[in-house]
Design a protein around this motif. Sequence first.
Motif, PDB file in Angstrom:
ATOM      1  N   SER A 134      18.487 -12.758   5.364  1.00 24.15           N
ATOM      2  CA  SER A 134      18.741 -11.312   5.324  1.00 24.15           C
ATOM      3  C   SER A 134      19.219 -10.925   3.922  1.00 24.15           C
ATOM      4  CB  SER A 134      19.810 -10.927   6.355  1.00 24.15           C
ATOM      5  OG  SER A 134      21.091 -11.383   5.939  1.00 24.15           O
ATOM      6  N   LEU A 135      19.171  -9.621   3.644  1.00 25.13           N
ATOM      7  CA  LEU A 135      19.785  -9.100   2.432  1.00 25.13           C
ATOM      8  C   LEU A 135      21.282  -9.003   2.687  1.00 25.13           C
ATOM      9  CD1 LEU A 135      19.535  -7.670  -0.367  1.00 25.13           C
ATOM     10  CD2 LEU A 135      19.230  -5.529   0.903  1.00 25.13           C
ATOM     11  N   GLY A 136      22.064  -9.759   1.938  1.00 23.79           N
ATOM     12  CA  GLY A 136      23.511  -9.803   2.173  1.00 23.79           C
ATOM     13  C   GLY A 136      24.256  -8.885   1.223  1.00 23.79           C
ATOM     14  N   LEU A 137      25.082  -7.995   1.773  1.00 21.92           N
ATOM     15  CA  LEU A 137      25.787  -7.005   0.956  1.00 21.92           C
ATOM     16  C   LEU A 137      27.236  -6.864   1.407  1.00 21.92           C
ATOM     17  CD1 LEU A 137      23.082  -4.175   1.170  1.00 21.92           C
ATOM     18  CD2 LEU A 137      23.385  -5.781  -0.735  1.00 21.92           C
ATOM     19  N   THR A 138      28.120  -6.665   0.439  1.00 23.17           N
ATOM     20  CA  THR A 138      29.513  -6.315   0.721  1.00 23.17           C
ATOM     21  C   THR A 138      29.791  -4.941   0.127  1.00 23.17           C
ATOM     22  OG1 THR A 138      30.266  -8.619   0.682  1.00 23.17           O
ATOM     23  CG2 THR A 138      31.923  -6.935   0.289  1.00 23.17           C
ATOM     24  N   GLY A 139      30.123  -3.984   0.961  1.00 22.65           N
ATOM     25  CA  GLY A 139      30.493  -2.661   0.464  1.00 22.65           C
ATOM     26  C   GLY A 139      31.872  -2.725  -0.155  1.00 22.65           C
ATOM     27  N   HIS A 140      31.979  -2.355  -1.431  1.00 21.05           N
ATOM     28  CA  HIS A 140      33.261  -2.480  -2.121  1.00 21.05           C
ATOM     29  C   HIS A 140      33.258  -1.563  -3.344  1.00 21.05           C
ATOM     30  CE1 HIS A 140      37.063  -4.405  -2.711  1.00 21.05           C
ATOM     31  NE2 HIS A 140      36.768  -4.755  -3.932  1.00 21.05           N
ATOM     32  N   PRO A 141      34.281  -0.703  -3.475  1.00 18.39           N
ATOM     33  CA  PRO A 141      34.300   0.174  -4.654  1.00 18.39           C
ATOM     34  C   PRO A 141      34.520  -0.656  -5.918  1.00 18.39           C
ATOM     35  CG  PRO A 141      35.948   0.839  -2.976  1.00 18.39           C
ATOM     36  CD  PRO A 141      35.466  -0.529  -2.627  1.00 18.39           C
ATOM     37  N   GLY A 142      33.897  -0.277  -6.996  1.00 20.10           N
ATOM     38  CA  GLY A 142      34.109  -0.984  -8.264  1.00 20.10           C
ATOM     39  C   GLY A 142      32.846  -1.001  -9.099  1.00 20.10           C
ATOM     40  N   GLU A 143      32.880  -1.825 -10.139  1.00 24.59           N
ATOM     41  CA  GLU A 143      31.774  -1.880 -11.099  1.00 24.59           C
ATOM     42  C   GLU A 143      30.668  -2.791 -10.562  1.00 24.59           C
ATOM     43  OE1 GLU A 143      31.706  -0.195 -14.199  1.00 24.59           O
ATOM     44  OE2 GLU A 143      33.361   0.849 -13.199  1.00 24.59           O
ATOM     45  N   TYR A 144      30.041  -2.352  -9.489  1.00 24.56           N
ATOM     46  CA  TYR A 144      28.987  -3.147  -8.867  1.00 24.56           C
ATOM     47  C   TYR A 144      27.703  -2.318  -8.824  1.00 24.56           C
ATOM     48  CZ  TYR A 144      32.971  -5.937  -7.335  1.00 24.56           C
ATOM     49  OH  TYR A 144      34.102  -6.698  -7.311  1.00 24.56           O
ATOM     50  N   PRO A 145      26.567  -2.957  -8.552  1.00 23.33           N
ATOM     51  CA  PRO A 145      25.340  -2.165  -8.393  1.00 23.33           C
ATOM     52  C   PRO A 145      25.505  -1.183  -7.222  1.00 23.33           C
ATOM     53  CG  PRO A 145      24.843  -4.535  -8.467  1.00 23.33           C
ATOM     54  CD  PRO A 145      26.336  -4.406  -8.387  1.00 23.33           C
ATOM     55  N   ALA A 146      24.746  -0.080  -7.292  1.00 22.62           N
ATOM     56  CA  ALA A 146      24.768   0.893  -6.196  1.00 22.62           C
ATOM     57  C   ALA A 146      24.138   0.270  -4.954  1.00 22.62           C
ATOM     58  CB  ALA A 146      24.007   2.145  -6.606  1.00 22.62           C
ATOM     59  N   CYS A 147      24.638   0.661  -3.801  1.00 17.03           N
ATOM     60  CA  CYS A 147      24.056   0.192  -2.531  1.00 17.03           C
ATOM     61  C   CYS A 147      22.570   0.567  -2.506  1.00 17.03           C
ATOM     62  CB  CYS A 147      24.789   0.857  -1.372  1.00 17.03           C
ATOM     63  SG  CYS A 147      24.111   0.421   0.235  1.00 17.03           S
ATOM     64  N   PRO A 148      21.677  -0.390  -2.206  1.00 19.78           N
ATOM     65  CA  PRO A 148      20.244  -0.067  -2.208  1.00 19.78           C
ATOM     66  C   PRO A 148      19.886   0.919  -1.095  1.00 19.78           C
ATOM     67  CG  PRO A 148      20.601  -2.294  -1.351  1.00 19.78           C
ATOM     68  CD  PRO A 148      21.936  -1.795  -1.821  1.00 19.78           C
ATOM     69  N   ARG A 149      18.712   1.541  -1.244  1.00 26.36           N
ATOM     70  CA  ARG A 149      18.244   2.543  -0.280  1.00 26.36           C
ATOM     71  C   ARG A 149      17.000   2.042   0.433  1.00 26.36           C
ATOM     72  NH1 ARG A 149      20.089   7.834  -1.603  1.00 26.36           N
ATOM     73  NH2 ARG A 149      21.147   7.905  -3.611  1.00 26.36           N
ATOM     74  N   ALA A 150      16.841   2.471   1.682  1.00 21.17           N
ATOM     75  CA  ALA A 150      15.609   2.273   2.438  1.00 21.17           C
ATOM     76  C   ALA A 150      15.078   0.849   2.302  1.00 21.17           C
ATOM     77  CB  ALA A 150      14.550   3.275   1.954  1.00 21.17           C
ATOM     78  N   VAL A 151      15.908  -0.114   2.643  1.00 19.95           N
ATOM     79  CA  VAL A 151      15.499  -1.510   2.504  1.00 19.95           C
ATOM     80  C   VAL A 151      14.553  -1.896   3.647  1.00 19.95           C
ATOM     81  CG1 VAL A 151      17.657  -2.130   1.365  1.00 19.95           C
ATOM     82  CG2 VAL A 151      17.438  -2.432   3.834  1.00 19.95           C
ATOM     83  N   GLU A 152      13.748  -2.914   3.383  1.00 19.90           N
ATOM     84  CA  GLU A 152      12.890  -3.491   4.424  1.00 19.90           C
ATOM     85  C   GLU A 152      13.557  -4.779   4.884  1.00 19.90           C
ATOM     86  OE1 GLU A 152       9.846  -2.240   5.301  1.00 19.90           O
ATOM     87  OE2 GLU A 152       9.955  -0.562   3.886  1.00 19.90           O
ATOM     88  N   GLY A 153      13.438  -5.081   6.141  1.00 22.62           N
ATOM     89  CA  GLY A 153      13.923  -6.364   6.629  1.00 22.62           C
ATOM     90  C   GLY A 153      15.390  -6.368   6.980  1.00 22.62           C
ATOM     91  N   PRO A 154      15.869  -7.509   7.481  1.00 22.78           N
ATOM     92  CA  PRO A 154      17.234  -7.595   7.997  1.00 22.78           C
ATOM     93  C   PRO A 154      18.297  -7.558   6.902  1.00 22.78           C
ATOM     94  CG  PRO A 154      16.135  -9.717   8.192  1.00 22.78           C
ATOM     95  CD  PRO A 154      15.100  -8.750   7.711  1.00 22.78           C
ATOM     96  N   VAL A 155      19.441  -7.024   7.260  1.00 22.91           N
ATOM     97  CA  VAL A 155      20.579  -6.878   6.340  1.00 22.91           C
ATOM     98  C   VAL A 155      21.834  -7.437   7.021  1.00 22.91           C
ATOM     99  CG1 VAL A 155      22.060  -5.226   5.117  1.00 22.91           C
ATOM    100  CG2 VAL A 155      19.586  -4.806   5.256  1.00 22.91           C
ATOM    101  N   THR A 156      22.663  -8.099   6.234  1.00 20.54           N
ATOM    102  CA  THR A 156      24.021  -8.439   6.658  1.00 20.54           C
ATOM    103  C   THR A 156      24.960  -7.686   5.729  1.00 20.54           C
ATOM    104  OG1 THR A 156      23.263 -10.642   7.296  1.00 20.54           O
ATOM    105  CG2 THR A 156      25.644 -10.333   7.085  1.00 20.54           C
TER     106      THR A 156
END
Lengths: 235, 235
Positions: free
Chosen positions: A167-189
């Motif tokens: 899956s695409l693994g993401l941690t939501g966290h404020p700071g100097e990180y890439p922007a949360c991706p949009r309209a992804v395909e496939g599973p996400v964690t």
Amino acid sequence: MNLLLLEDGDFVAPDRVRLQGRRLQHLREVHRAECGDSLRVGRLGGLMGRGVLFSLNAEQAELQISLDTPPPAKLPLTLLLAVPRPKMLKRVLQTVSAMGVARLVLLNSYRVEKSFWQTPFLEPAAIREQLILGLEQARDTVLPEVTLEKRFKPFVEDRLPALADGSLGLTGHPGEYPACPRAVEGPVTLAIGPEGGWIPYEVELLRLAGLQPVQLGERILRVETAVPALLARLF
Amino acid sequence: MNLLLLEDGDFVAPDRVRLQGRRLQHLREVHRAECGDSLRVGRLGGLMGRGVLFSLNAEQAELQISLDTPPPAKLPLTLLLAVPRPKMLKRVLQTVSAMGVARLVLLNSYRVEKSFWQTPFLEPAAIREQLILGLEQARDTVLPEVTLEKRFKPFVEDRLPALADGSLGLTGHPGEYPACPRAVEGPVTLAIGPEGGWIPYEVELLRLAGLQPVQLGERILRVETAVPALLARLF
């Protein structure tokens, strides 16, 4: 209640149900239903369709039902959520269920107050009650799978890598990180932290387990706002 | 409270403030602040920066402040929202403010219960209180402009076309409509209906005023979930 959700125990025949309690009260007081009315119904874990009310009084309601429509697809999402405070937990569970999250892991974190784990709202029956309200709201019949993980480190180190694999693994966290991706395909964690956020050590452990930190702008959102915002952006 | 929001009346000198009441209590009981602590502060309608606590007791707190950072940009959004029930109104106002909506119009609709207009939560001071909580949560200093429109038809027919002119006009509504667009550029005017949705006549009047219906999938979301979901998708 946009869908009358039926459970196995409601069925008195393959196409007939008998209701009491909360749903009966809702039919009478909110829907102001009358005999002959046709209502949207769904069978928990099964199909959706229509139910015609053929008997209604203060003790019970009976409906003739016909089920032919599959429920909406689930989001291919495993959501790791630091346990929020009890009042917020109830609303977040409804949101998670209404938005179609497939799997929810309620997780400990450094900034989760220990008392949050003591709340009766974390009892399986209490969690289920809120999830059911979410399904009724959104018109869905399939409960999300919910698990509780009281220990952050063993879960994230030992089990999360396999859970997030593929899956695409993401941690939501404020700071100097890439922007949360949009309209992804496939599973996400996706991991969403507590009020006050993950601590750096947790962000790093999640990263090592395959979840990359992403941010949603400089505004700090409450958990109950961040959840629908992140989900609507991802899917 | 992720930002201590200061008002003109708090200033006892250009760089000094004195606080009492709710914010003092929050500093003492939630932040457990002590003299010498440096806190994030912002001046309502102005800049953000740091404040150093140099006096704190049960009656008041005093801070030496320095302001140098502009608040985050507002979303270029005019949100028309059918008045939600009072309990939900409070949370939605916080969300609207926290997410940076520039202008909010609280609007009547056929499915808005008349009693909702009688609630004390629609008093200007009560609205402002919730908006302030949203700014403190998100770290912003600029209040959204809020107007109340008790009559749907004259507002939508006579004033909305000019208000929406030059913006992307959208009405969130479940049904056979195009999907809500993602990551738009430029200003948006977005109308979100009440529980139960707009009636077809209202969708048509909004369309004639320049707002095209769009949907967010087959799931019916509560207003407090639909607002962050639509905003996160649009911007």
